[in-house]
Design a protein around this motif. Structure first.
Motif, PDB file in Angstrom:
ATOM      1  N   GLY A  59      24.168  21.055   9.773  1.00 38.78           N
ATOM      2  CA  GLY A  59      24.766  21.992   8.815  1.00 38.78           C
ATOM      3  C   GLY A  59      25.677  23.022   9.455  1.00 38.78           C
ATOM      4  N   SER A  60      26.092  22.783  10.715  1.00 35.70           N
ATOM      5  CA  SER A  60      26.868  23.789  11.446  1.00 35.70           C
ATOM      6  C   SER A  60      28.246  24.039  10.837  1.00 35.70           C
ATOM      7  CB  SER A  60      27.021  23.360  12.911  1.00 35.70           C
ATOM      8  OG  SER A  60      27.651  22.096  13.002  1.00 35.70           O
ATOM      9  N   LYS A  61      28.929  22.966  10.388  1.00 34.12           N
ATOM     10  CA  LYS A  61      30.282  23.127   9.870  1.00 34.12           C
ATOM     11  C   LYS A  61      30.295  23.852   8.542  1.00 34.12           C
ATOM     12  CE  LYS A  61      34.664  22.725  10.256  1.00 34.12           C
ATOM     13  NZ  LYS A  61      35.365  23.411  11.358  1.00 34.12           N
ATOM     14  N   ILE A  62      29.402  23.470   7.655  1.00 33.60           N
ATOM     15  CA  ILE A  62      29.388  24.114   6.355  1.00 33.60           C
ATOM     16  C   ILE A  62      28.960  25.577   6.476  1.00 33.60           C
ATOM     17  CG2 ILE A  62      27.022  23.561   5.623  1.00 33.60           C
ATOM     18  CD1 ILE A  62      28.239  22.793   2.911  1.00 33.60           C
ATOM     19  N   LYS A  63      28.094  25.872   7.433  1.00 38.41           N
ATOM     20  CA  LYS A  63      27.694  27.258   7.681  1.00 38.41           C
ATOM     21  C   LYS A  63      28.873  28.067   8.190  1.00 38.41           C
ATOM     22  CE  LYS A  63      24.372  30.083  10.253  1.00 38.41           C
ATOM     23  NZ  LYS A  63      23.258  30.062  11.246  1.00 38.41           N
ATOM     24  N   GLU A  64      29.677  27.464   9.069  1.00 38.06           N
ATOM     25  CA  GLU A  64      30.867  28.136   9.591  1.00 38.06           C
ATOM     26  C   GLU A  64      31.858  28.440   8.469  1.00 38.06           C
ATOM     27  OE1 GLU A  64      34.781  26.647  11.998  1.00 38.06           O
ATOM     28  OE2 GLU A  64      32.836  26.005  12.795  1.00 38.06           O
ATOM     29  N   ILE A  65      32.038  27.492   7.553  1.00 39.28           N
ATOM     30  CA  ILE A  65      32.964  27.698   6.433  1.00 39.28           C
ATOM     31  C   ILE A  65      32.470  28.821   5.536  1.00 39.28           C
ATOM     32  CG2 ILE A  65      33.930  26.629   4.359  1.00 39.28           C
ATOM     33  CD1 ILE A  65      33.956  23.979   5.861  1.00 39.28           C
ATOM     34  N   GLN A  84      40.039  25.198   4.376  1.00 38.88           N
ATOM     35  CA  GLN A  84      39.225  24.709   5.496  1.00 38.88           C
ATOM     36  C   GLN A  84      38.646  23.329   5.201  1.00 38.88           C
ATOM     37  OE1 GLN A  84      36.650  27.239   7.694  1.00 38.88           O
ATOM     38  NE2 GLN A  84      37.671  29.135   7.069  1.00 38.88           N
ATOM     39  N   ILE A  85      38.261  23.096   3.962  1.00 35.75           N
ATOM     40  CA  ILE A  85      37.743  21.782   3.583  1.00 35.75           C
ATOM     41  C   ILE A  85      38.840  20.723   3.735  1.00 35.75           C
ATOM     42  CG2 ILE A  85      36.940  20.387   1.629  1.00 35.75           C
ATOM     43  CD1 ILE A  85      35.352  22.822   0.695  1.00 35.75           C
ATOM     44  N   CYS A  86      40.065  21.081   3.351  1.00 40.82           N
ATOM     45  CA  CYS A  86      41.185  20.145   3.499  1.00 40.82           C
ATOM     46  C   CYS A  86      41.408  19.776   4.962  1.00 40.82           C
ATOM     47  CB  CYS A  86      42.457  20.760   2.922  1.00 40.82           C
ATOM     48  SG  CYS A  86      42.497  20.830   1.120  1.00 40.82           S
ATOM     49  N   VAL A  87      41.308  20.756   5.845  1.00 38.71           N
ATOM     50  CA  VAL A  87      41.484  20.498   7.268  1.00 38.71           C
ATOM     51  C   VAL A  87      40.446  19.500   7.763  1.00 38.71           C
ATOM     52  CG1 VAL A  87      41.335  21.513   9.574  1.00 38.71           C
ATOM     53  CG2 VAL A  87      42.598  22.695   7.782  1.00 38.71           C
ATOM     54  N   VAL A  88      39.188  19.700   7.369  1.00 40.39           N
ATOM     55  CA  VAL A  88      38.108  18.793   7.778  1.00 40.39           C
ATOM     56  C   VAL A  88      38.377  17.384   7.263  1.00 40.39           C
ATOM     57  CG1 VAL A  88      35.657  18.267   7.544  1.00 40.39           C
ATOM     58  CG2 VAL A  88      36.387  20.622   7.927  1.00 40.39           C
ATOM     59  N   MET A  89      38.811  17.264   5.993  1.00 37.82           N
ATOM     60  CA  MET A  89      39.038  15.949   5.395  1.00 37.82           C
ATOM     61  C   MET A  89      40.221  15.238   6.042  1.00 37.82           C
ATOM     62  SD  MET A  89      38.252  16.764   1.393  1.00 37.82           S
ATOM     63  CE  MET A  89      38.436  15.054   0.901  1.00 37.82           C
ATOM     64  N   LEU A  90      41.236  16.008   6.439  1.00 39.65           N
ATOM     65  CA  LEU A  90      42.384  15.403   7.115  1.00 39.65           C
ATOM     66  C   LEU A  90      41.999  14.886   8.499  1.00 39.65           C
ATOM     67  CD1 LEU A  90      45.245  17.871   6.126  1.00 39.65           C
ATOM     68  CD2 LEU A  90      45.105  15.461   5.527  1.00 39.65           C
ATOM     69  N   GLU A  91      41.105  15.612   9.165  1.00 50.03           N
ATOM     70  CA  GLU A  91      40.671  15.216  10.507  1.00 50.03           C
ATOM     71  C   GLU A  91      39.685  14.058  10.468  1.00 50.03           C
ATOM     72  OE1 GLU A  91      39.091  18.804  12.118  1.00 50.03           O
ATOM     73  OE2 GLU A  91      41.056  19.603  12.707  1.00 50.03           O
ATOM     74  N   SER A  92      38.998  13.878   9.349  1.00 52.34           N
ATOM     75  CA  SER A  92      37.998  12.810   9.214  1.00 52.34           C
ATOM     76  C   SER A  92      38.279  12.009   7.948  1.00 52.34           C
ATOM     77  CB  SER A  92      36.581  13.393   9.173  1.00 52.34           C
ATOM     78  OG  SER A  92      36.327  14.183  10.315  1.00 52.34           O
ATOM     79  N   PRO A  93      39.211  11.062   7.989  1.00 46.74           N
ATOM     80  CA  PRO A  93      39.564  10.280   6.793  1.00 46.74           C
ATOM     81  C   PRO A  93      38.364   9.507   6.252  1.00 46.74           C
ATOM     82  CG  PRO A  93      41.166   9.950   8.561  1.00 46.74           C
ATOM     83  CD  PRO A  93      39.995  10.679   9.165  1.00 46.74           C
ATOM     84  N   PRO A  94      38.388   9.161   4.961  1.00 46.20           N
ATOM     85  CA  PRO A  94      37.273   8.396   4.388  1.00 46.20           C
ATOM     86  C   PRO A  94      37.137   7.030   5.030  1.00 46.20           C
ATOM     87  CG  PRO A  94      39.111   8.535   2.848  1.00 46.20           C
ATOM     88  CD  PRO A  94      39.426   9.463   3.969  1.00 46.20           C
TER      89      PRO A  94
END
Length: 299
Positions: A95-101, A139-149
């Motif tokens: 849960g580290s990323k969502i906590k950071e956001i 920030q969510i967009c950045v994560v999704m761009l870095e990790s495509p589906p």
């Protein structure tokens, strides 16, 4: 960023938002309590459209409080629709990323543990001030761009109510009254399942849906799942396994835990289409990043 989707209450006028943001904003059809709003365009235009939506929501909340006795204003809330394969990156290890956001934006963020009905997408709920929501979406967009589906994504489409699902001739149908109506989303999901989860029938019984001649006889298939993943498949109070039963049309039984065994046996009964789809959904559920089957991730 080329597109983003969110759940949006119906009846909202978007003409002004389209003109001022420069983004294309499309609203799904259907007489449903929720509608899907898809925003397409350059990244800046998408963020501007999100900002306009967030501020419009705040305006509506403020106006509604003028005739209310409430003393505190509730936060603005948006629900994003995100492919389930990207939710692990959004949550982060432990849960580290969502906590950071949450900490950097001041917004509350919750990722649903279960996929939305008849889809491979999950809801991400964001609450807070408009400014906090805008920063959170970025920030969510950045994560999704870095990790495509990964793999195929079956989009969520709201339905007025749940209906029985059957499979025949390689197609999926929902039963409405006395008629079988083709269901393109479930047909796509079924085809994907048939490609990825072949099985060997263990037994034969009578047809699961005798009214359709194209349906092959029912069969039984067994598989084993590690004990530490069984919670992902069952879900809270059995919600996930019931959803899999309804979507696949298969009968699914989970054996009780055996002392000394690290696995549980699952028995699936139905047509080959039912079984393959049930297997696919079970495999997708067991890949959930939360091994205890919780419905949301909170701080």
């Amino acid at each position: 960023m080329n597109w983003f989707s969110l759940l949006f209450q119906k009846g909202e006028t978007v003409k002004k938002m389209r003109e001022e943001s420069g983004a294309r904003i499309n609203i799904s059809e259907g007489n449903c309590p929720e509608r899907i709003v898809t925003i397409t365009g350059p990244t800046d235009a998408i963020f501007k459209a999100f900002a306009m939506i967030a501020y419009k929501f705040e305006e509506d909340i403020t106006n509604s409080m003028s005739n209310s006795t409430a003393t505190s204003k509730p936060p603005v809330t948006l629900r994003l629709v995100v492919p389930a394969s990207q939710c692990g990156s959004l949550i982060g290890k432990g849960g580290s990323k969502i906590k950071e956001i949450r900490e950097s934006t001041g917004a509350q963020v919750q990722v649903a543990g279960d996929m939305l009905p008849n889809s491979t997408e999950r809801a991400v709920t964001i609450s807070g001030t408009p400014d906090a929501i805008i920063q959170c979406v970025k920030q969510i967009c950045v994560v999704m761009l870095e990790s495509p589906p990964k793999g195929a994504t079956i989009p969520y489409r709201p339905k007025p109510a749940s209906t029985p699902v059957i499979f025949a001739g390689g197609q999926a149908y929902t039963i409405q009254g006395q008629y079988a109506i083709p269901h393109p989303d479930l047909t796509k999901l079924h085809q994907l399942a048939m490609q990825q989860t072949p099985f060997t029938p263990l037994g034969q019984t009578t047809p699961a849906f005798p009214g359709l001649d194209a349906s092959p006889p029912a069969s039984t298939h067994e598989l084993t799942i590690p004990n530490d993943l069984i919670g992902c498949i069952i879900g809270r109070q059995g919600t996930k396994i019931n959803e899999i039963r309804q979507m696949s049309g298969a009968q699914i039984k989970i054996a009780n835990a055996t002392e000394g065994s690290s696995e549980r046996q699952i028995t699936i009964t139905g047509t080959p289409a039912n079984i393959s789809l049930a297997q696919y959904l079970i495999n997708a559920s067991s890949a959930d990043p939360d091994p205890h089957g919780r419905n949301t991730f909170t701080a």
